[in-house]
Structures are given as C-alpha cells and as structure tokens.
Design an enzyme around this catalytic site. Structure first.
Site, PDB file in Angstrom:
ATOM      1  N   SER A 126      41.279  25.184   8.317  1.00 60.24           N
ATOM      2  CA  SER A 126      41.163  26.559   7.814  1.00 60.24           C
ATOM      3  C   SER A 126      39.915  26.709   6.944  1.00 60.24           C
ATOM      4  O   SER A 126      39.216  27.728   7.016  1.00 60.24           O
ATOM      5  CB  SER A 126      42.410  26.964   7.025  1.00 60.24           C
ATOM      6  OG  SER A 126      43.520  26.978   7.883  1.00 60.24           O
ATOM      7  N   HIS A 170      37.154  27.010   9.359  1.00 60.27           N
ATOM      8  CA  HIS A 170      37.039  28.353   9.946  1.00 60.27           C
ATOM      9  C   HIS A 170      36.181  29.263   9.051  1.00 60.27           C
ATOM     10  O   HIS A 170      35.351  30.029   9.540  1.00 60.27           O
ATOM     11  CB  HIS A 170      38.427  28.993  10.094  1.00 60.27           C
ATOM     12  CG  HIS A 170      39.112  28.684  11.391  1.00 60.27           C
ATOM     13  ND1 HIS A 170      38.576  29.018  12.620  1.00 60.27           N
ATOM     14  CD2 HIS A 170      40.303  28.108  11.660  1.00 60.27           C
ATOM     15  CE1 HIS A 170      39.408  28.648  13.589  1.00 60.27           C
ATOM     16  NE2 HIS A 170      40.460  28.080  13.029  1.00 60.27           N
ATOM     17  N   HIS A 174      42.328  24.502  -0.133  1.00 60.72           N
ATOM     18  CA  HIS A 174      43.631  25.156  -0.350  1.00 60.72           C
ATOM     19  C   HIS A 174      44.758  24.138  -0.244  1.00 60.72           C
ATOM     20  O   HIS A 174      45.914  24.507  -0.159  1.00 60.72           O
ATOM     21  CB  HIS A 174      43.825  26.267   0.677  1.00 60.72           C
ATOM     22  CG  HIS A 174      43.783  25.768   2.081  1.00 60.72           C
ATOM     23  ND1 HIS A 174      42.604  25.446   2.711  1.00 60.72           N
ATOM     24  CD2 HIS A 174      44.766  25.486   2.955  1.00 60.72           C
ATOM     25  CE1 HIS A 174      42.882  24.988   3.905  1.00 60.72           C
ATOM     26  NE2 HIS A 174      44.183  24.989   4.097  1.00 60.72           N
ATOM     27  N   CYS A 178      49.285  21.458   2.805  1.00 60.17           N
ATOM     28  CA  CYS A 178      48.952  22.267   3.993  1.00 60.17           C
ATOM     29  C   CYS A 178      49.331  21.514   5.261  1.00 60.17           C
ATOM     30  O   CYS A 178      50.287  21.872   5.928  1.00 60.17           O
ATOM     31  CB  CYS A 178      47.501  22.717   4.032  1.00 60.17           C
ATOM     32  SG  CYS A 178      47.204  23.848   5.411  1.00 60.17           S
TER      33      CYS A 178
HETATM   34 ZN    ZN Z   1      45.151  24.185   5.699  1.00 63.91          ZN
END
Ligand code: ZN
Ligand code: ZN
Length: 367
Positions: A40, A43, A59, A167
């Site tokens: 992520s 991205h 994150h 995550c």
């Molecule tokens: Zn993640």
C-alpha cells in the site's frame, strides 16, 4: 524527530527532521521501534492512489506509548502497542455492529491523512503541515495517532517483529478467519505469496484446510509458501493457474484469496471456484481496476466474489491473539521478514519490493 517524507510520485524519498506536536484529545504519541514496508505504501509511492503531500508514509508499525492526550484512558504511557490504520471510533453504526474495519469516522480520517479533527501533528521547520499516511505515519522515529490506532499488547513480544501484525498478518490471516469464516476441511487457493498471501496460507493451515494451493510467478515465493503450509504450488509464469488449480483439486476450490489486486488475478480467482465457492479480493487494487465475471456462472453455481478490508480485523481483540499465537510458536512472523533497514534506506526497501527481492522489509525506526 526524523521521518521518511514522500513529496510526489517518482521523487526520491528523503529522511527529514520534522516537528511532532503533542497529542491532542483522544490521541497518543508513540516512539516507534519497527515499521513494515507494505504494497500500500508502494501504491502511493508509484502514484496509483492520490494522497496529500508532503506525506510521511508507513502504516504498519509497533512501538511504545510515550504520551497521551487529554481524555485517553487506553493505551497508557509505557504500553507496547501495534499500530492499526483503521482507528475505529467505537460509536458509528459499523463499529456498533462489530465491523470496526468499516468504521465511517476512521475511513474519513485516514482518507485525509490527518487526525480526526482534520489537522496534522507533523510539520516542517517553517510550520508547513506534513500529512500522516492513513493517520499512522509509521516511517518515523515517533508518531502521533488516534488512541484507537494504538493497540496494547503483551510487553515481552519483540516489537520489531510484531510490527507487521498491524497490516500484513492481520490482513491475510483475517481474510480467512474473519471475512470468509472459512469452514475447516475446505480447499483453498491463494494467489500472490507476499506477506499477505503467506499470512492467508497460515490462517488456512491453522483452520485445518485440507488443500492449500499457492499461486505465484516467483519460485522463491512458492518455496516460501510451502514452508508456510501450502500443500501444492502453481507457477503461473509457466502454467495456466486456473486450469492447474482446477485439475489439482478435482474441479475447483471452496475459497480463493486473491492477494495481489490485479483485474486478471481477480478474474482467475472467480474462475478457480468450485460450486458454492467464495473468492475473496484481499489485494488492494489500483483505483479503477475492473475485473469481469460471467454473472450466469455466479448465479447458477452460487459462487460469491467478496472483498476483505484489513482482514475484517477487530484490532483490539485480534492483535493480542495473533501475538499470542506468534509467541507460542504457532504463527510464523520472523520468516515473513526478509530484511531490516534503517529509515534512510526506505527507497531501497521499495526497490526490493518492486523487484520481488523482499517479502517484508522492516525499517528500524530508531536508526
Ligand atoms: Zn499495508
Ligand atoms: Zn466507527
């Protein structure tokens, strides 16, 4: 306070000295120990998703609470915490229904890369605001997050390892046990054997799946998948993955966990299903990704294609349980971490991820 700052797609990541303001009401300050580098983040780095800049990425992290804002009763100063990028409010209708992964307040906040009040605690020397990716901003020595985004765990767990529970592990494991509520004895395929896919494989194994077919295009990842519990592997660079999975399982699998987020692999996931099967889209697609399905097959065979956000995780309940499984030696986390780097090498960590050289790199936030 040093942090990795993203200024725009294609621009090099730099470590900058930033000011971190004290936590306001309902917030806590965390001294970070480790932060995982996730797809992520990649991205955002590649420009697939729009976020405000300058932005501190990251994150997925863990650390120790050093200060709490007014009104915060949990966590407490000194608590060891894993960060959650869905800091559920506990009050909206989704939270009330036991679906904190869909919390409306948190969705709004993380979408603005700020705290719940819309402001940031990070700034540059000239006072200009710096945004917090997903209200988390973990690629830093320290951060301020909503109190609900810092989940207290037992204090004997190594924070640099369990940082990735926040995550990758929660997303993959949770997709199997929470989102799909997989029945034991099911047959499973997992497409994409990065940290999320390998966590899905572990979830399926611990929930007694009878067949777990791992699909990837990199031999090293397929080898890892077997170490994590896959019973069969399919190299999609050589073989048609749909035909191979259907043949291995005598006509398709009960569950497919798509852990990449591409239109093509979402379509393959649906095509691998047995009658009554469920394909779960776990990978985070680029905005606008539109797979297509033959709807007649879905209705005739009662197949389902569903989405999983953050493994439908309930962080307060699930993070401590995942840490317990790890500490008991039943959940592999060390093996997901293929390297550690200092904050100053965040750029190299992204390059490793792009090249498929890393499953998970953890940034050591203190160096
Ligand atoms: Zn993640
Ligand atoms: Zn809520």
């Amino acid at each position: 306070m040093r942090a990795v700052v993203f200024t725009g797609p294609g621009e090099p990541l730099r470590v900058e000295e930033l000011t971190l303001a004290a936590p306001k009401a309902g917030e806590v300050r965390v001294r970070l120990v480790g932060a995982g580098v996730c797809h992520s983040d990649l991205h955002v780095y590649k420009g697939d998703w729009n976020h405000k800049t300058p932005l501190v990425l990251g994150h997925e992290g863990a650390g120790v609470v050093t200060a709490v804002g007014p009104g915060v009763t949990r966590p407490r100063v000194g608590d060891h915490v894993i960060l959650s990028w869905m800091p559920a409010c506990g009050e909206c209708r989704f939270c009330a229904a036991g679906k904190p992964q869909l919390c409306q307040t948190a969705m709004n906040a993380v979408g603005t890369d700020a705290m719940f009040d819309g402001t940031t605690r990070l700034s540059r020397a000239d006072g200009a605001p710096v945004y917090h990716y997903l209200s988390t901003a973990a690629f830093a020595e320290e951060t301020v997050v909503p109190a609900a985004g810092a989940i207290a765990i037992r204090d004997d767990a190594p924070l640099e390892k369990v940082s990735i529970v926040g995550c990758a592990v929660a997303t993959g494991f949770g997709a199997v046990v929470n989102t799909a509520e997989m029945e034991w004895g099911s047959t499973v395929a997992v497409i994409g054997c990065g940290a999320v896919g390998l966590s899905a494989i572990q979830g399926a194994k611990l929930c007694a799946a009878t067949r777990i077919v791992a699909v990837d295009v990199l031999p090293a990842k397929l080898e890892a998948a077997q170490a994590f519990g896959a019973t069969d592997v399919v190299d999609a660079s050589r073989d048609d993955p749909v035909a191979a999975v259907r043949e291995l399982t005598g006509g398709g699998v009960d569950y497919v966990f798509e852990c990449i987020g591409l239109a093509e692999t979402c379509e393959q996931a649906a095509a691998m299903l047995a009658f009554g099967g469920t394909a779960v889209v776990v990978g985070q697609p680029k905005a606008g990704t539109r797979p297509s399905y033959d709807a007649l097959l879905l209705s005739c065979y009662e197949q389902r294609v569903i989405g999983s956000n953050y493994g439908s995780v309930r962080p307060t309940v699930d993070f401590p349980k995942l840490v317990d499984l790890y500490m008991d030696g039943r959940l592999m986390i060390d093996e997901l971490i293929t390297g550690h780097r200092p904050l100053s090498e965040a750029q190299e960590a992204f390059e490793d991820l792009i090249a498929g050289r890393a499953v998970r790199t953890v940034l050591d936030c203190g160096r």
